[in-house]
Design a protein around this motif. Structure first.
Motif, PDB file in Angstrom:
ATOM      1  N   GLU A  85      -8.732  -7.583 -20.272  1.00 51.71           N
ATOM      2  CA  GLU A  85     -10.185  -7.031 -19.664  1.00 51.71           C
ATOM      3  C   GLU A  85      -8.925  -7.206 -18.023  1.00 51.71           C
ATOM      4  O   GLU A  85      -9.914  -6.541 -16.801  1.00 51.71           O
ATOM      5  CB  GLU A  85     -10.620  -8.430 -19.414  1.00 51.71           C
ATOM      6  CG  GLU A  85     -11.629  -8.949 -20.470  1.00 51.71           C
ATOM      7  CD  GLU A  85     -11.828 -10.088 -20.790  1.00 51.71           C
ATOM      8  OE1 GLU A  85     -13.043 -10.072 -22.117  1.00 51.71           O
ATOM      9  OE2 GLU A  85     -11.706 -10.863 -20.444  1.00 51.71           O
ATOM     10  N   ALA A  86      -7.842  -7.958 -18.052  1.00 52.27           N
ATOM     11  CA  ALA A  86      -6.817  -7.937 -16.229  1.00 52.27           C
ATOM     12  C   ALA A  86      -5.382  -8.054 -15.974  1.00 52.27           C
ATOM     13  O   ALA A  86      -5.303  -9.318 -17.028  1.00 52.27           O
ATOM     14  CB  ALA A  86      -8.169  -9.269 -15.540  1.00 52.27           C
ATOM     15  N   ALA A  87      -4.880  -7.278 -15.762  1.00 52.69           N
ATOM     16  CA  ALA A  87      -3.280  -7.750 -15.076  1.00 52.69           C
ATOM     17  C   ALA A  87      -3.656  -8.524 -13.914  1.00 52.69           C
ATOM     18  O   ALA A  87      -2.732  -8.909 -13.652  1.00 52.69           O
ATOM     19  CB  ALA A  87      -2.935  -6.309 -15.578  1.00 52.69           C
ATOM     20  N   LEU A  88      -4.505  -8.595 -13.703  1.00 54.53           N
ATOM     21  CA  LEU A  88      -4.823  -9.097 -11.936  1.00 54.53           C
ATOM     22  C   LEU A  88      -5.938 -10.451 -12.761  1.00 54.53           C
ATOM     23  O   LEU A  88      -7.193 -10.087 -12.637  1.00 54.53           O
ATOM     24  CB  LEU A  88      -4.636  -8.660 -10.698  1.00 54.53           C
ATOM     25  CG  LEU A  88      -4.913  -9.493  -9.648  1.00 54.53           C
ATOM     26  CD1 LEU A  88      -3.699  -9.863  -9.317  1.00 54.53           C
ATOM     27  CD2 LEU A  88      -5.114  -8.190  -8.658  1.00 54.53           C
ATOM     28  N   LEU A  89      -5.396 -11.560 -12.011  1.00 53.51           N
ATOM     29  CA  LEU A  89      -6.684 -12.704 -12.224  1.00 53.51           C
ATOM     30  C   LEU A  89      -6.057 -13.347 -11.085  1.00 53.51           C
ATOM     31  O   LEU A  89      -5.584 -13.552 -10.803  1.00 53.51           O
ATOM     32  CB  LEU A  89      -6.089 -13.024 -13.526  1.00 53.51           C
ATOM     33  CG  LEU A  89      -6.430 -13.037 -14.995  1.00 53.51           C
ATOM     34  CD1 LEU A  89      -6.269 -14.361 -15.829  1.00 53.51           C
ATOM     35  CD2 LEU A  89      -8.349 -13.061 -15.067  1.00 53.51           C
ATOM     36  N   VAL A 141      -0.036 -10.619 -17.081  1.00 54.98           N
ATOM     37  CA  VAL A 141      -0.530 -11.032 -16.458  1.00 54.98           C
ATOM     38  C   VAL A 141      -0.590 -11.265 -14.992  1.00 54.98           C
ATOM     39  O   VAL A 141       0.737 -12.258 -15.255  1.00 54.98           O
ATOM     40  CB  VAL A 141      -1.939 -11.622 -17.076  1.00 54.98           C
ATOM     41  CG1 VAL A 141      -2.821 -12.848 -15.653  1.00 54.98           C
ATOM     42  CG2 VAL A 141      -2.498 -11.305 -18.060  1.00 54.98           C
ATOM     43  N   VAL A 142      -0.834 -11.497 -13.921  1.00 49.05           N
ATOM     44  CA  VAL A 142       0.176 -11.773 -12.622  1.00 49.05           C
ATOM     45  C   VAL A 142      -1.557 -12.767 -11.949  1.00 49.05           C
ATOM     46  O   VAL A 142      -2.447 -12.324 -12.082  1.00 49.05           O
ATOM     47  CB  VAL A 142       0.350 -11.225 -11.564  1.00 49.05           C
ATOM     48  CG1 VAL A 142       0.554 -11.327 -10.158  1.00 49.05           C
ATOM     49  CG2 VAL A 142       0.963  -9.696 -11.853  1.00 49.05           C
ATOM     50  N   VAL A 143      -1.373 -13.709 -12.053  1.00 53.15           N
ATOM     51  CA  VAL A 143      -2.153 -14.798 -11.195  1.00 53.15           C
ATOM     52  C   VAL A 143      -1.622 -14.864  -9.658  1.00 53.15           C
ATOM     53  O   VAL A 143      -0.546 -15.171  -9.332  1.00 53.15           O
ATOM     54  CB  VAL A 143      -1.843 -16.159 -12.268  1.00 53.15           C
ATOM     55  CG1 VAL A 143      -2.925 -17.298 -11.608  1.00 53.15           C
ATOM     56  CG2 VAL A 143      -2.206 -16.023 -13.443  1.00 53.15           C
ATOM     57  N   VAL A 144      -3.314 -14.703  -9.168  1.00 53.32           N
ATOM     58  CA  VAL A 144      -3.027 -15.770  -8.036  1.00 53.32           C
ATOM     59  C   VAL A 144      -4.492 -16.194  -7.648  1.00 53.32           C
ATOM     60  O   VAL A 144      -5.072 -16.245  -8.415  1.00 53.32           O
ATOM     61  CB  VAL A 144      -3.658 -14.383  -6.535  1.00 53.32           C
ATOM     62  CG1 VAL A 144      -3.727 -14.586  -5.324  1.00 53.32           C
ATOM     63  CG2 VAL A 144      -2.011 -12.840  -6.855  1.00 53.32           C
ATOM     64  N   ALA A 145      -3.705 -17.339  -6.955  1.00 55.74           N
ATOM     65  CA  ALA A 145      -4.812 -18.768  -7.462  1.00 55.74           C
ATOM     66  C   ALA A 145      -4.979 -19.285  -5.441  1.00 55.74           C
ATOM     67  O   ALA A 145      -4.000 -19.411  -4.238  1.00 55.74           O
ATOM     68  CB  ALA A 145      -4.642 -19.828  -7.555  1.00 55.74           C
ATOM     69  N   THR A 146      -5.812 -20.074  -5.449  1.00 50.76           N
ATOM     70  CA  THR A 146      -6.061 -21.033  -4.278  1.00 50.76           C
ATOM     71  C   THR A 146      -6.427 -22.549  -5.494  1.00 50.76           C
ATOM     72  O   THR A 146      -7.750 -22.446  -5.828  1.00 50.76           O
ATOM     73  CB  THR A 146      -7.328 -21.336  -3.259  1.00 50.76           C
ATOM     74  OG1 THR A 146      -8.927 -21.172  -4.047  1.00 50.76           O
ATOM     75  CG2 THR A 146      -7.627 -19.221  -2.974  1.00 50.76           C
ATOM     76  N   SER A 147      -5.741 -23.539  -4.506  1.00 46.62           N
ATOM     77  CA  SER A 147      -6.167 -24.855  -4.811  1.00 46.62           C
ATOM     78  C   SER A 147      -6.344 -25.461  -3.174  1.00 46.62           C
ATOM     79  O   SER A 147      -5.138 -25.597  -2.366  1.00 46.62           O
ATOM     80  CB  SER A 147      -5.373 -25.038  -5.879  1.00 46.62           C
ATOM     81  OG  SER A 147      -5.677 -26.461  -6.419  1.00 46.62           O
ATOM     82  N   ASN A 148      -7.028 -26.687  -3.473  1.00 47.28           N
ATOM     83  CA  ASN A 148      -6.418 -27.876  -2.790  1.00 47.28           C
ATOM     84  C   ASN A 148      -5.250 -28.387  -3.137  1.00 47.28           C
ATOM     85  O   ASN A 148      -5.017 -29.489  -2.578  1.00 47.28           O
ATOM     86  CB  ASN A 148      -7.326 -28.547  -2.405  1.00 47.28           C
ATOM     87  CG  ASN A 148      -8.874 -28.117  -2.117  1.00 47.28           C
ATOM     88  OD1 ASN A 148      -8.863 -27.805  -1.368  1.00 47.28           O
ATOM     89  ND2 ASN A 148     -10.445 -28.349  -2.586  1.00 47.28           N
TER      90      ASN A 148
END
Ligand SMILES: Nc1ncnc2c1ncn2[C@@H]1O[C@H](COP(=O)(O)OP(=O)(O)O)[C@@H](O)[C@H]1O
Ligand SMILES: [Mg+2]
Length: 391
Positions: free
Chosen positions: A153-157, A185-192
Motif C-alpha cells: 500500500e505504501a513505500a513511504l509511511l 519501505v521508508v519511515v518518517v515519524a514524529t515522537s515525544n
C-alpha cells in the motif's frame, strides 16, 4: 487522519513550502524548525519518484537478507538496492513536529504514501492479524503477509506520535519493521520519545531492544529543539470556565485538552515529593488533567499543589461542585489549589457547577472564598492567559 488518498504535490519540496509559510506570516521564524525543514528537503529530494517493486523486494528478502533488489520507475540517487534512510523527529509537545511532517508528506513525490497516527496503525495491524488468523487457521506466522500488505500500500509511511506502551505492540514491532524495511519501505515519524527510550522500564524491554537497534539503523534521529511550545498559545482563544459541569462541558474540556496537547488522552504522571508522591490521572508535556475529587477530595496539602503548579503550566479540571458546610474541607483545599495555581500563573480550564462567585456561599472560610472567586475570574482573562508560567 490517514492521508493516503491525497496525491498533493508541492513541486519544490518542504523547505520552500515552509519558507513560504514563514514569509506569509502563517508561521513564526524558528531556527530549529528551519533546520528540520532542510533535513526533510534532503529526504524529499532523495525520495522523488521512489517506488520499490514489492514483489521483487519480497523475493529478494525471502532468504532473510536485507539486500532487496528494487525496480524503480524513476532512478533514485541512492546506491542501488538500498532504500533512503528515513527520519524520526523527536521533541517536546507543540514544537511543530506534526506540522513539519505533514508539510513533508504533502510534498512527497512518492506514488504510494500513507500518513497515519501510530496508535491507529497498530490497531489496524492487530485487526489485520486477527482477520488473517481466522482465514488461515493452519498457519502460524502472520507477520510476513501483514508486511506484504502494508508495503504493497505504501513505500513511504509517515507516523504521527510514534509511541510504544503495549507489550502486544512491542512483541510484533521488531519483525514487522524488519520485514517492512526489507521491502524498501521508508519511515518518517514524529515522537515525544527518542528511539533509545522507547518502552523504557517496561517488562519485556530486553526483547524489544533489537527493534530499537533496527530503527536507529534505518531512520536518522532528529531532535527538534525549538524553544517555543506553539500549542501553549492556543489557550488564548479558548473559553476557560464551563458551567454547568455537564456532558457538554466535559466535551469542551476534552477538546481543550486535545487543542493544548495534540492528544486526546494523557498518560498518568507521578510527581515525587519529599517522602511521598502525588499522582495526576492524565498528563502530556506541561498540561495535566484531573477531576475535582482527584485533587481536592483527598487529603492533599500546599506542598502537593505547589508541585503541581510548578510542574504543569496548565491544569484542565473537571467537575468543580457547588461547595457548602458539608464539604468545607474540599473547599479549603480548593482555595489552596487556586491560590497556588494563581501565584505560579498556571492556566486553568475548568468545568464547574456554578460561576466562581456562587461556588461556595456558606461554610467555614466562605468569606475567604471571595478572594478565590475573584482570582478565578481574573484567571479567565486574556491578560492573565498571556502571563508566563512561574516555576
Ligand atoms: N513556527 C510556528 N509558528 C506558528 N505556529 C506554529 C509554528 N510551528 C508550529 N506551529 C503551530 O503550533 C501547533 C503545534 O504544532 P504541532 O506540529 O502540532 O506540534 P507537535 O507535533 O510538536 O506537538 C500547530 O497548530 C502548529 O501549526
Ligand atoms: Mg504532534
Amino acid at each position: 487522519m490517514d492521508g493516503s488518498s491525497t496525491p498533493t504535490k508541492t513541486a519544490e519540496g518542504p523547505l520552500p513550502a515552509y519558507r513560504a509559510r514563514v514569509a506569509s506570516g502563517a508561521l513564526r521564524t524558528d531556527p530549529a524548525q528551519a533546520l528540520a525543514a532542510e533535513t526533510l528537503q534532503d529526504l524529499w529530494r532523495r525520495l522523488r519518484g521512489y517506488d520499490p517493486n514489492v514483489e521483487e523486494a519480497a523475493k529478494a528478502s525471502g532468504g532473510g537478507g536485507f539486500m532487496a533488489r528494487f525496480f524503480r520507475r524513476k532512478p533514485v540517487d541512492e546506491a542501488p538496492g538500498h532504500a533512503p534512510q528515513g527520519l524520526y523527529m523527536v521533541g517536546e509537545v507543540g514544537r511543530g513536529k506534526s506540522m513539519l511532517m505533514d508539510l513533508f508528506f504533502d510534498c512527497a513525490d512518492v506514488p504510494r504514501k500513507r500518513r497515519i497516527h501510530f496508535h491507529q496503525f497498530m490497531q489496524d495491524c492487530h485487526a489485520r492479524i486477527h482477520a488473517w488468523r481466522k482465514a488461515n487457521p493452519g498457519e502460524t506466522d502472520p507477520i510476513p503477509p501483514l508486511a506484504e500488505a502494508i508495503a504493497g500500500e505504501a513505500a513511504l509511511l509517515c507516523f504521527d506520535e510514534f509511541q510504544v506502551h503495549d507489550i502486544t505492540d512491542a512483541m510484533i514491532l521488531g519483525r514487522l519493521f524488519e520485514a517492512l524495511f526489507a521491502r524498501g519501505v521508508v519511515v518518517v515519524a514524529t515522537s515525544n520519545t527518542a528511539p533509545a527510550d522507547l518502552f523504557k522500564g517496561k517488562p519485556g524491554r530486553d526483547a524489544f531492544l533489537p527493534f530499537i537497534h533496527l530503527i536507529q539503523q534505518k531512520v536518522a534521529v532528529l531532535h527538534l529543539q525549538s524553544a517555543q511550545d506553539y500549542r501553549r498559545d492556543r489557550i488564548h482563544g479558548l473559553p476557560t470556565w464551563h458551567v454547568p459541569a455537564d456532558g457538554r462541558a466535559e466535551r469542551a474540556l476534552d477538546s481543550a485538552f486535545l487543542e493544548l496537547t495534540g492528544q486526546r488522552h494523557g498518560e498518568p504522571r507521578t510527581l515525587a515529593l519529599l517522602g511521598r508522591s502525588i499522582s495526576v490521572p492524565q498528563a502530556v508535556g506541561g498540561v495535566a488533567r484531573a477531576d475535582f475529587d482527584a485533587l481536592c477530595g483527598k487529603p492533599l496539602g500546599p506542598a502537593d499543589y505547589l508541585a503541581l503548579s510548578t510542574h504543569f503550566h496548565t491544569l484542565v479540571l473537571d467537575g468543580v461542585p457547588r461547595l457548602g458546610p458539608d464539604n468545607f474541607d474540599k473547599a479549603r483545599r480548593f482555595i489552596t489549589l487556586v491560590d497556588t495555581l494563581y501565584e505560579h500563573r498556571c492556566k486553568l480550564v475548568a468545568s464547574a457547577a456554578a460561576v466562581p462567585d456562587q461556588l461556595y456561599e456558606q461554610g467555614e472560610n466562605a468569606a475567604m472564598f471571595q478572594r478565590t472567586a475573584s482570582r478565578l475570574e481574573e484567571m479567565q482573562s486574556q491578560d492573565y492567559l498571556r502571563l508566563p508560567h512561574l516555576t
